[in-house]
Write an enzyme that holds these catalytic residues in place. Sequence first.
Site, mmCIF file in Angstrom:
data_model
loop_
_atom_site.group_PDB
_atom_site.id
_atom_site.type_symbol
_atom_site.label_atom_id
_atom_site.label_comp_id
_atom_site.label_asym_id
_atom_site.label_seq_id
_atom_site.Cartn_x
_atom_site.Cartn_y
_atom_site.Cartn_z
ATOM 1 N N GLY A 1 0.818 -1.209 0.000
ATOM 2 C CA GLY A 1 0.000 0.000 0.000
ATOM 3 C C GLY A 1 0.853 1.260 0.000
ATOM 4 O O GLY A 1 0.519 2.248 -0.654
ATOM 5 N N HIS B 1 -1.852 -7.724 2.372
ATOM 6 C CA HIS B 1 -1.801 -8.292 3.726
ATOM 7 C C HIS B 1 -2.938 -7.820 4.630
ATOM 8 O O HIS B 1 -3.055 -8.266 5.766
ATOM 9 C CB HIS B 1 -0.422 -8.068 4.376
ATOM 10 C CG HIS B 1 -0.127 -6.690 4.860
ATOM 11 N ND1 HIS B 1 -0.225 -6.338 6.181
ATOM 12 C CD2 HIS B 1 0.289 -5.580 4.204
ATOM 13 C CE1 HIS B 1 0.133 -5.060 6.319
ATOM 14 N NE2 HIS B 1 0.443 -4.579 5.139
ATOM 15 N N THR C 1 11.549 -7.437 -11.444
ATOM 16 C CA THR C 1 10.953 -8.765 -11.645
ATOM 17 C C THR C 1 9.763 -8.938 -10.696
ATOM 18 O O THR C 1 9.874 -8.654 -9.498
ATOM 19 C CB THR C 1 12.012 -9.858 -11.382
ATOM 20 O OG1 THR C 1 13.094 -9.631 -12.280
ATOM 21 C CG2 THR C 1 11.446 -11.256 -11.590
ATOM 22 N N CYS D 1 4.131 4.650 18.215
ATOM 23 C CA CYS D 1 5.398 4.840 18.927
ATOM 24 C C CYS D 1 6.418 5.421 17.966
ATOM 25 O O CYS D 1 6.685 4.846 16.935
ATOM 26 C CB CYS D 1 5.918 3.503 19.417
ATOM 27 S SG CYS D 1 4.864 2.774 20.647
HETATM 28 N N1 PLP Z 1 -2.697 2.975 3.926
HETATM 29 C C1 PLP Z 1 -3.460 2.537 4.942
HETATM 30 C C2 PLP Z 1 -4.793 3.169 5.199
HETATM 31 C C3 PLP Z 1 -3.002 1.511 5.779
HETATM 32 O O1 PLP Z 1 -3.755 1.102 6.797
HETATM 33 C C4 PLP Z 1 -1.726 0.950 5.514
HETATM 34 C C5 PLP Z 1 -1.157 -0.084 6.400
HETATM 35 O O2 PLP Z 1 -1.252 -0.021 7.604
HETATM 36 C C6 PLP Z 1 -0.988 1.422 4.409
HETATM 37 C C7 PLP Z 1 -1.504 2.439 3.656
HETATM 38 C C8 PLP Z 1 0.360 0.866 4.079
HETATM 39 O O3 PLP Z 1 0.233 -0.406 3.462
HETATM 40 P P1 PLP Z 1 1.498 -1.398 3.396
HETATM 41 O O4 PLP Z 1 1.686 -1.918 4.782
HETATM 42 O O5 PLP Z 1 1.057 -2.474 2.454
HETATM 43 O O6 PLP Z 1 2.631 -0.622 2.875
#
Ligand code: PLP
Length: 388
Positions: A71, A201, A237, A325
């Site tokens: 993400g 995930h 890749t 934290c």
């Molecule tokens: N955006 C949101 C709203 C999330 O909750 C998270 C993960 O906690 C992310 C982005 C980041 O995703 P990733 O852990 O796959 O980099």
Amino acid sequence: MGRIYLDYAATTPTHPEVVKTMLPYFTEAFGNPSSIHSYGQEAKGAVGEARVKVANLIGARNEEIVFTSGGTEADNFAIKGVAFANESKGNHIITSSIEHHAVIETCKFLERRGFRVTYLPVDRYGLVDPDDVKEALTDKTILISIMHANNEMGTIEPIAEMDGIARETGVYFHTDAVQTVGHIPVDVNKLGVDLLSMSAHKLYGPKGVGALYIRKGTKLTSFMHGGEQERRRRASTENVPAIVGFGRAAELAQQEMSEEAERLTCLRDQLIKGLLEQIDHSHLNGHPVTRLPNNVNISVDFVEGESMILNLDLEGVCASTGSACSSSSLEPSHMLLAMGLSHEQAHGSLRFSLGKWTTEKDIERVLDVLPSIIAKLRAMSPLLKSQG
Ligand code: PLP
């Protein structure tokens, strides 16, 4: 006593079915999708199938999905990609003050490079007002980035309403849908977005893989340069086993979503009701109705979130606090502060995020142990003493 995991918003266990689907791609079908021999073609085919499954989950076309490392990368790609590709049109970006760090820090990076960013406020439920989006628009605005649902307090934003505004003015619209894809219906056409971030995930897929939906015709610059993978939009890749796992997770989510959302909503409401009834001076954070089916976030006055988490952990219950934290100090959540909570209330927040393996017994266990933990902590609390 078994442990109870109530932190599914942080990450989910990889579904055993997903692991099973991934395994052959480490050993037998390990080819590089760019190789023209049969091993390569087998891997390429598997990546293609996964792309179809991820695209189907959000109502996109296959070629509009670019796999990323998660993400965070999808958010970076969307925001920097649009910013650098559209610099000649303008340098203004609109976002909200409750975005994930992956969006906020990317915007701050761009500010250091001459872009101007408006961080919109939210109301006490964490909602962005579409009228504020409209008012913030200038003739230099190139991108609006507002998350679909908040990862801490679960509020779901009125994206479709805001996107109408973007469409009228030709501004690109990005949404971070990391917490919603696979959990509630997400359709890129109903939302009307140009760019949408996802992460495997969070929906029982593996870590380290995600995707960015890029609507056909969207102008954005790639920032991974190298080979010609992902139609030249993201070199490197492909992480074939992870992508295959993401595809399987997307497929399972599509099959199970509506029943699971209904089940989790019942458990969520049972937990919220029980907590608010049994714990004096506790408050629900986020919207009471327009919230993720699996999210419970409360603030408990006169106690520290961290102390509650550690004591819950001793009782075998794993949850999280709204406080992130940082290396040297405990910073309260910027999202809760943006909703108008005081530092004390933000520090006293707890998030329970439920998931596939959460049962009614787990909820009962939390309701059984948390009130006495709080009573014990309050008895020792300097925060309470200073009140009285
Ligand atoms: N955006 C949101 C709203 C999330 O909750 C998270 C993960 O906690 C992310 C982005 C980041 O995703 P990733 O852990 O796959 O980099």
